[in-house]
Design a protein around this motif. Structure first.
Motif, PDB file in Angstrom:
ATOM      1  N   ILE A 111       0.863  -1.174   0.000  1.00 50.88           N
ATOM      2  CA  ILE A 111       0.000   0.000   0.000  1.00 50.88           C
ATOM      3  C   ILE A 111       0.902   1.226   0.000  1.00 50.88           C
ATOM      4  CG2 ILE A 111      -1.845   1.239   1.195  1.00 50.88           C
ATOM      5  CD1 ILE A 111      -2.598  -1.609   0.115  1.00 50.88           C
ATOM      6  N   GLU A 112       0.703   2.075  -1.001  1.00 50.98           N
ATOM      7  CA  GLU A 112       1.501   3.285  -1.141  1.00 50.98           C
ATOM      8  C   GLU A 112       0.648   4.502  -0.811  1.00 50.98           C
ATOM      9  OE1 GLU A 112       4.200   5.677  -4.447  1.00 50.98           O
ATOM     10  OE2 GLU A 112       3.031   3.930  -5.082  1.00 50.98           O
ATOM     11  N   TRP A 124       4.987   3.746   2.828  1.00 50.55           N
ATOM     12  CA  TRP A 124       4.619   2.403   2.386  1.00 50.55           C
ATOM     13  C   TRP A 124       4.192   1.542   3.553  1.00 50.55           C
ATOM     14  CZ3 TRP A 124       4.861   0.668  -2.708  1.00 50.55           C
ATOM     15  CH2 TRP A 124       5.434   1.560  -3.623  1.00 50.55           C
ATOM     16  N   GLY A 125       3.263   0.639   3.288  1.00 48.86           N
ATOM     17  CA  GLY A 125       2.843  -0.362   4.249  1.00 48.86           C
ATOM     18  C   GLY A 125       2.427  -1.625   3.527  1.00 48.86           C
ATOM     19  N   VAL A 126       1.986  -2.613   4.305  1.00 47.85           N
ATOM     20  CA  VAL A 126       1.548  -3.897   3.763  1.00 47.85           C
ATOM     21  C   VAL A 126       0.114  -4.118   4.212  1.00 47.85           C
ATOM     22  CG1 VAL A 126       1.967  -6.381   3.753  1.00 47.85           C
ATOM     23  CG2 VAL A 126       3.887  -4.819   3.911  1.00 47.85           C
ATOM     24  N   TYR A 127      -0.750  -4.475   3.261  1.00 48.99           N
ATOM     25  CA  TYR A 127      -2.153  -4.698   3.612  1.00 48.99           C
ATOM     26  C   TYR A 127      -2.278  -5.940   4.484  1.00 48.99           C
ATOM     27  CZ  TYR A 127      -7.175  -4.749   3.360  1.00 48.99           C
ATOM     28  OH  TYR A 127      -8.500  -4.727   3.703  1.00 48.99           O
ATOM     29  N   VAL A 168      -3.683   7.301  -1.978  1.00 49.62           N
ATOM     30  CA  VAL A 168      -3.401   5.962  -1.472  1.00 49.62           C
ATOM     31  C   VAL A 168      -3.796   4.955  -2.544  1.00 49.62           C
ATOM     32  CG1 VAL A 168      -5.620   5.773  -0.252  1.00 49.62           C
ATOM     33  CG2 VAL A 168      -3.695   4.338   0.452  1.00 49.62           C
ATOM     34  N   MET A 169      -2.952   3.934  -2.729  1.00 52.43           N
ATOM     35  CA  MET A 169      -3.215   2.957  -3.778  1.00 52.43           C
ATOM     36  C   MET A 169      -2.472   1.656  -3.497  1.00 52.43           C
ATOM     37  SD  MET A 169      -0.806   5.015  -6.402  1.00 52.43           S
ATOM     38  CE  MET A 169      -0.786   6.435  -5.327  1.00 52.43           C
ATOM     39  N   ILE A 170      -2.916   0.604  -4.142  1.00 49.45           N
ATOM     40  CA  ILE A 170      -2.204  -0.673  -4.128  1.00 49.45           C
ATOM     41  C   ILE A 170      -1.118  -0.568  -5.194  1.00 49.45           C
ATOM     42  CG2 ILE A 170      -2.387  -3.166  -4.502  1.00 49.45           C
ATOM     43  CD1 ILE A 170      -5.454  -2.791  -3.857  1.00 49.45           C
ATOM     44  N   THR A 171       0.139  -0.826  -4.812  1.00 48.14           N
ATOM     45  CA  THR A 171       1.247  -0.683  -5.757  1.00 48.14           C
ATOM     46  C   THR A 171       2.173  -1.887  -5.615  1.00 48.14           C
ATOM     47  OG1 THR A 171       1.120   1.714  -5.444  1.00 48.14           O
ATOM     48  CG2 THR A 171       3.054   0.871  -6.568  1.00 48.14           C
TER      49      THR A 171
END
Length: 183
Positions: free
Chosen positions: A31-32, A42-45, A103-106
């Motif tokens: 997740i950006e 940055w993180g991790v879903y 915010v988006m999935i990258t």
């Protein structure tokens, strides 16, 4: 003669972007949180609308007040100046980002194949709640997120650095936490 301009898709506001991420993300997705000044958090879903990421460490009242003053002067990077983080699980919508962020999935910016889900979960479990120093070039949020997803820490947003190159220092820090010596 009128010239027809291509029609642009309407842009989503931040709350719509959060809903889109939560409805489409799968465990382990990157997740950006793209900041308007050109770098990203940055993180991790982690399912159920949550993300695991480098967040502000627990702090007392004095340090909290100091952080508030620093953020008033440096609103986009005040947390980084204090240099302490804690890996936390938080709702995507509650991650503190500056105005104008997206915010988006990258998942496609790191030229790596994702690890099996069991490996990602093992790394996530071992790293959750750990307090670590924040080091912009060698131990940052993107290093953390890519380590959980790929098993290697990578950061592609540092200017002048080779892209898709593993940061061995960050990988080693995280790996020591995940698999401590049994001596």
């Amino acid at each position: 003669m009128m010239i027809a301009l291509p029609r642009q898709a309407p842009t989503m506001d931040y709350e719509e972007q959060v809903r889109d991420v939560v409805s489409n993300a799968q465990f382990g997705d990157l997740i950006e949180f793209a900041y308007p000044i050109g770098y990203s958090h940055w993180g991790v879903y982690d399912e159920d609308g949550h993300v695991i990421h480098f967040a502000v460490a627990d702090e007392g009242q004095l340090k909290s007040r100091l952080r508030g003053y620093i953020q008033a002067v440096f609103p986009l990077c005040g947390d980084l100046l204090l240099g302490e983080t804690q890996i936390r699980r938080q709702l995507v919508e509650d991650v503190n980002v500056p105005e104008g962020s997206h915010v988006m999935i990258t998942n496609n910016r790191h030229a790596r194949k994702p690890s099996p889900e069991t490996n990602m979960r093992e790394r996530r479990d071992a790293l959750l709640d750990q307090e670590l120093p924040y080091k912009l070039f060698s131990l940052n949020c993107e290093h953390f997120a890519t380590f959980v997803r790929f098993g290697e820490a990578v950061c592609n947003q540092i200017p002048g650095r080779t892209k898709n190159l593993e940061c061995k220092e960050a990988t080693e820090v995280f790996q020591r936490i995940v698999t401590p010596d049994e001596s």
